[in-house]
Design a protein around this motif. Structure first.
Motif, PDB file in Angstrom:
ATOM      1  N   MET A  25       0.834  -1.208   0.000  1.00  0.00           N
ATOM      2  CA  MET A  25       0.000   0.000   0.000  1.00  0.00           C
ATOM      3  C   MET A  25       0.869   1.257   0.000  1.00  0.00           C
ATOM      4  N   THR A  26       1.904   1.253   0.809  1.00  0.00           N
ATOM      5  CA  THR A  26       2.797   2.409   0.873  1.00  0.00           C
ATOM      6  C   THR A  26       3.492   2.622  -0.465  1.00  0.00           C
ATOM      7  N   SER A  27       3.921   1.534  -1.091  1.00  0.00           N
ATOM      8  CA  SER A  27       4.564   1.633  -2.400  1.00  0.00           C
ATOM      9  C   SER A  27       3.575   2.115  -3.462  1.00  0.00           C
ATOM     10  N   GLY A  28       2.349   1.595  -3.411  1.00  0.00           N
ATOM     11  CA  GLY A  28       1.321   2.064  -4.342  1.00  0.00           C
ATOM     12  C   GLY A  28       1.047   3.543  -4.164  1.00  0.00           C
ATOM     13  N   ARG A  29       1.034   3.986  -2.914  1.00  0.00           N
ATOM     14  CA  ARG A  29       0.819   5.405  -2.607  1.00  0.00           C
ATOM     15  C   ARG A  29       1.977   6.249  -3.126  1.00  0.00           C
ATOM     16  N   LEU A 164      -4.811   4.345  -5.767  1.00  0.00           N
ATOM     17  CA  LEU A 164      -6.054   5.079  -6.028  1.00  0.00           C
ATOM     18  C   LEU A 164      -6.273   6.230  -5.050  1.00  0.00           C
ATOM     19  N   PHE A 165      -5.865   6.022  -3.820  1.00  0.00           N
ATOM     20  CA  PHE A 165      -6.081   7.033  -2.786  1.00  0.00           C
ATOM     21  C   PHE A 165      -4.800   7.796  -2.464  1.00  0.00           C
ATOM     22  N   GLN A 166      -3.899   7.870  -3.451  1.00  0.00           N
ATOM     23  CA  GLN A 166      -2.579   8.473  -3.276  1.00  0.00           C
ATOM     24  C   GLN A 166      -2.655   9.890  -2.726  1.00  0.00           C
ATOM     25  N   ASN A 167      -3.449  10.755  -3.326  1.00  0.00           N
ATOM     26  CA  ASN A 167      -3.507  12.157  -2.891  1.00  0.00           C
ATOM     27  C   ASN A 167      -4.015  12.274  -1.461  1.00  0.00           C
TER      28      ASN A 167
END
Length: 195
Positions: A25-29, A164-167
C-alpha cells in the motif's frame, strides 16, 4: 468439509494488515501501482516457495507443530512490532524518494522469507486444513498455489488502494503511518495470542 474454513482463514489472514500488505500500500501510494508490481512478483515467488516448504515441513513434523508455534509467534510478534515502530516514525517524503529501489523484486523475495506472518500462515493453513484433506504431491502443490494466489490478491488489492487514494494518503501521511503502525501492532498481538 475443510475447504470453506481454509478459504475463510486464507482470505482473512491474507487481507489483514501485515508487512507485505502495508509495504504494498505504501509503495502504491508513493510510486503507483505499476511500479509496485515487481515487489509483488518477488513476494509471490517467495510465497509459493514458503507454501511448498510449509507443506512438506508440516508432513514431516506434523506432531511437533504445536510445540514450535509459540516460538514462531514470539519471533513474529517482535518483528512486527519493530516494523510498526519504523512505519510510525516514517514521515518524510525525502525518505520515500530514497526507498524507491527498496521496492524491487529481490526486496519482495527477501522480505517474504523473513516475514513471520506468512510463515505462520503457511504452517497453520497446511497443517490444520490441507493435510487432513490429503497428502499427495499434486494435492500439496495445488493448495500451495491456491494459498499463494489468495495472498497475492491481497497484496495487489492493498497496492491498488494505495495508488487510487494516493492524494488523500499523502495529505494525511502522518495519520496514515500511525494507523498502519497500529494495525501492525494489532497483527503482532494477534499472532502472539493465537493458539
Amino acid at each position: 468439509m475443510f475447504i470453506i474454513p481454509l478459504l475463510i482463514y486464507a482470505i482473512v489472514s491474507s487481507f489483514s494488515p501485515g508487512p507485505n500488505n502495508i509495504i504494498a500500500m505504501t509503495s502504491g501510494r508513493d510510486h503507483g501501482f505499476s511500479k509496485t508490481l515487481p515487489f509483488i512478483g518477488g513476494v509471490a515467488l517467495s510465497c509459493m516457495i514458503i507454501m511448498l516448504l510449509s507443506s512438506y515441513f508440516s508432513l514431516m513434523l506434523h506432531q511437533f507443530i504445536p510445540t514450535v508455534r509459540p516460538i514462531l509467534n514470539l519471533l513474529g510478534c517482535m518483528y512486527m512490532l519493530y516494523l510498526a515502530v519504523k512505519v510510525m516514525l516514517s514521515h518524510s517524503k525525502k525518505n520515500n524518494a530514497l526507498r524507491t529501489s527498496s521496492y524491487s523484486f529481490s526486496f519482495g523475495c527477501v522480505l517474504q522469507f523473513i516475514n513471520p506472518k506468512v510463515i505462520i500462515y503457511g504452517l497453520t493453513a497446511i497443517s490444520m486444513f490441507v493435510i487432513p484433506l490429503g497428502q499427495s504431491h499434486p494435492h500439496l502443490i495445488l493448495f500451495s498455489l491456491l494459498l499463494t494466489l489468495i495472498g497475492i490478491s491481497a497484496n495487489m488489492t492493498w497496492a491498488l488502494c494505495g495508488s487510487l487514494f494516493q492524494n488523500l494518503l499523502l495529505r494525511h501521511q502522518r495519520l496514515f503511518n500511525v494507523l498502519m503502525g497500529i494495525m501492525l501492532i494489532y497483527s503482532a498481538v494477534s499472532i502472539l495470542v493465537s493458539k
